[in-house]
Scaffold this motif. Structure first.
Motif, mmCIF file in Angstrom:
data_model
loop_
_atom_site.group_PDB
_atom_site.id
_atom_site.type_symbol
_atom_site.label_atom_id
_atom_site.label_comp_id
_atom_site.label_asym_id
_atom_site.label_seq_id
_atom_site.Cartn_x
_atom_site.Cartn_y
_atom_site.Cartn_z
ATOM 1 N N UNK A 210 2.578 -8.327 -10.450
ATOM 2 C CA UNK A 210 2.603 -6.922 -10.046
ATOM 3 C C UNK A 210 1.291 -6.192 -10.306
ATOM 4 N N UNK A 211 0.528 -6.619 -11.341
ATOM 5 C CA UNK A 211 -0.695 -5.884 -11.675
ATOM 6 C C UNK A 211 -1.967 -6.622 -11.256
ATOM 7 N N UNK A 236 4.230 -1.816 -3.672
ATOM 8 C CA UNK A 236 5.542 -1.213 -3.919
ATOM 9 C C UNK A 236 5.455 0.296 -3.633
ATOM 10 N N UNK A 237 6.013 0.773 -2.508
ATOM 11 C CA UNK A 237 5.857 2.188 -2.139
ATOM 12 C C UNK A 237 6.609 3.125 -3.086
ATOM 13 N N UNK A 238 7.695 2.652 -3.673
ATOM 14 C CA UNK A 238 8.489 3.492 -4.574
ATOM 15 C C UNK A 238 7.751 3.722 -5.891
ATOM 16 N N UNK A 244 2.148 7.057 -8.930
ATOM 17 C CA UNK A 244 0.779 7.093 -8.433
ATOM 18 C C UNK A 244 -0.017 5.852 -8.770
ATOM 19 N N UNK A 245 0.677 4.743 -9.029
ATOM 20 C CA UNK A 245 0.038 3.477 -9.407
ATOM 21 C C UNK A 245 0.397 2.412 -8.376
ATOM 22 N N UNK A 246 -0.620 1.674 -7.909
ATOM 23 C CA UNK A 246 -0.405 0.620 -6.923
ATOM 24 C C UNK A 246 0.013 -0.667 -7.627
ATOM 25 N N UNK A 247 1.214 -1.151 -7.314
ATOM 26 C CA UNK A 247 1.714 -2.411 -7.870
ATOM 27 C C UNK A 247 2.216 -3.288 -6.727
ATOM 28 N N UNK A 285 2.511 -11.789 -16.784
ATOM 29 C CA UNK A 285 1.555 -12.825 -16.374
ATOM 30 C C UNK A 285 0.133 -12.286 -16.377
ATOM 31 N N UNK A 286 -0.060 -11.114 -15.766
ATOM 32 C CA UNK A 286 -1.411 -10.569 -15.621
ATOM 33 C C UNK A 286 -2.128 -10.390 -16.943
#
Length: 494
Positions: A210-211, A236-238, A244-247, A285-286
């Protein structure tokens, strides 16, 4: 192979985050995505990842955890085969039970999902029960997927059996995708709430990470690995709207989230603390990637490897043309080609030169070793022995095994077993090498190199026989094959 991932750090953080979720509820249902045991995809794209790390994590939590294994009745009826292991889902479930017992993990039961009396599923249920394993069945949920009021009622989840559990952490896993893990978790949550308990849901995920960026090779490699499922990684648009974070998540989870959130809210009778699919996941994981360059290169090799696997599966008739084309499209979009895999040219060029199948292996120092198919052994077996000789600094002209041993094996195959087309495969060659090692110091020296084969890259100019492919997998050799048959025989595994 250079290390790019800290498996110990990953397991430590993953355990801590899971327990944070557990302590917030009377009981937590943890959906386990991906492979619980033997996650070799993760091992290939994250050098340093322990393929059995997840089951080791659960072993540490064993006093607080029990396991429900789901299997879809339709997969039992169709004898669905796991592409990576070459075994049917029912056999994989039996293998999984044995492996989990080895790790001293409590198996609560097996749940056959979407059961409607299918003969194969009924027979499998009987088989498990006669081994003393508790088996439940769930049918189609009334109203699913749109009528939430019916789904979350006595006529929906209420009609399905409640699985009694005793531990605070319940792992819900399965042999493969689309086995009904999520539906099982939701069904259990409904029954727990009806019994006045505070139960929660979370998802143990490995991929996509995700990150990491959307087009990071590790996430793209996941798309390659699931090309037959048509999974697509998306922002993930939700999560983006809420925080306000892109995942990164994948399309099926994102598409299902609005409905899933409505169902969870209906079950709990109040709003839930999850505002995105990313919120539901437990994925560290990241944070355990210690060398991104190493990880990116490994993931790129995996994308090429998946391209070849899909082409071979299409040739063998086990996947669709669309999946094979998708594998090539993903590779092309990443600017990759078979030329980025040195073992490919080594095997193919040699094969064109001598007109027989050839396998090549790249040693840890970059040297390329090849082996050709002969009247004695397969190309994979020949390459394996040549690689062991090279690593042990044994001269090319020195034979590791006396002809009498090879002749004895061939006579057994041809004269006694009447298998006239049989030649030595990798397993038989290694057994013969082990026998020779008792009296031959050179064979003993070669045998000591076997552990050094792990994580090496290999390529075959023709589709490997199943027996050779399995040995390469057991040895940890990452092999690809050209989508061409080695012979004209229709019964290929000879």
């Amino acid at each position: 192979m250079k290390k790019g991932f800290d498996s110990e750090k990953y397991l430590e953080e993953q355990s801590r985050f899971i327990m944070e979720r557990v302590t917030a509820h009377d009981k937590l249902y943890l959906e386990f995505g991906g492979k619980l045991i033997g996650d070799f995809h993760a091992m290939r794209v994250l050098p340093g990842f322990d393929p059995d790390g997840k089951v080791k994590l659960l072993h540490k939590l064993r006093d607080q955890a029990e396991i429900i294994i789901c299997i879809y009745a339709g997969d039992l009826e169709s004898n669905k085969v796991r592409g990576d292991l070459g075994i049917t889902y029912d056999r994989d479930l039996l293998r999984m039970i044995d492996d989990l017992r080895y790790w001293d993990l409590q198996i609560n039961s097996v749940l056959i999902t979407r059961f409607s009396g299918q003969p194969a599923a009924s027979q499998f249920k009987t088989k498990l029960e006669r081994h003393g394993i508790k088996v439940y069945t769930h049918g189609h949920t009334e109203g699913y997927p749109f009528d939430v009021d019916t789904i979350v009622s006595e006529n929906g989840y209420g009609k399905n059996a409640y699985i009694e559990t005793t531990k605070p952490l319940v792992i819900v896993t399965a042999p493969g995708a689309n086995s009904g893990k999520l539906a099982t978790c939701l069904n259990q949550l409904y029954h727990e709430v009806q019994r006045g308990r505070k139960a929660g849901y979370a998802k143990f995920e490995t991929f996509p990470v995700w990150d990491l960026p959307l087009k990071h090779p590790v996430n793209v490699a996941y798309e390659s690995a699931t090309a037959d499922l048509e999974d697509i990684n998306l922002v993930d648009p939700y999560h983006l709207e809420k925080y306000g974070v892109s995942t990164i998540n994948y399309n099926r989870d994102i598409e299902a989230f609005p409905l899933l959130r409505r169902i969870l809210t209906k079950i709990n009778g109040s709003d839930i603390p999850y505002y995105s699919p990313t919120d539901m996941g437990v994925n560290r994981v990241g944070s355990a990637i210690i060398d991104d360059a190493v990880v990116q290169e490994a993931a790129k090799q995996e994308i090429i490897r998946r391209y070849y696997a899909l082409q071979c599966d299409y040739k063998k008739g086990t996947t669709s043309l669309e999946a094979a084309q998708r594998g090539k499209l993903i590779m092309d979009e990443m600017g990759l080609s078979p030329k980025d895999r040195p073992v490919v040219a080594a095997a193919n060029d040699r094969s064109r030169e001598i007109k027989v199948p050839v396998v090549s292996i790249q040693l840890s120092d970059g040297r390329l070793v090849t082996g050709k198919r002969s009247s004695t052994m397969t190309s994979a077996a020949a390459c394996l022995l040549n690689a062991l000789k090279e690593m042990a600094n044994i001269g090319e002209d020195l034979h590791l095994m006396p002809p009498v041993i090879l002749d004895t094996i061939n006579k057994l195959n041809h004269d006694k077993l009447k298998n006239t087309s049989k030649i030595l495969d990798c397993k038989e060659a290694l057994i013969a090498l082990s026998i020779s090692a008792v009296t031959n110091p050179s064979a003993e020296a070669a045998l000591l190199q076997v552990e050094k084969l792990r994580n090496l890259q290999a390529h075959s100019s023709a589709i490997l026989p199943k027996a050779d492919e399995e040995i390469f997998r057991d040895l940890g050799i990452m092999v690809t094959s050209e989508p061409q048959f080695a012979t004209e025989s229709l019964y290929y595994d000879v």
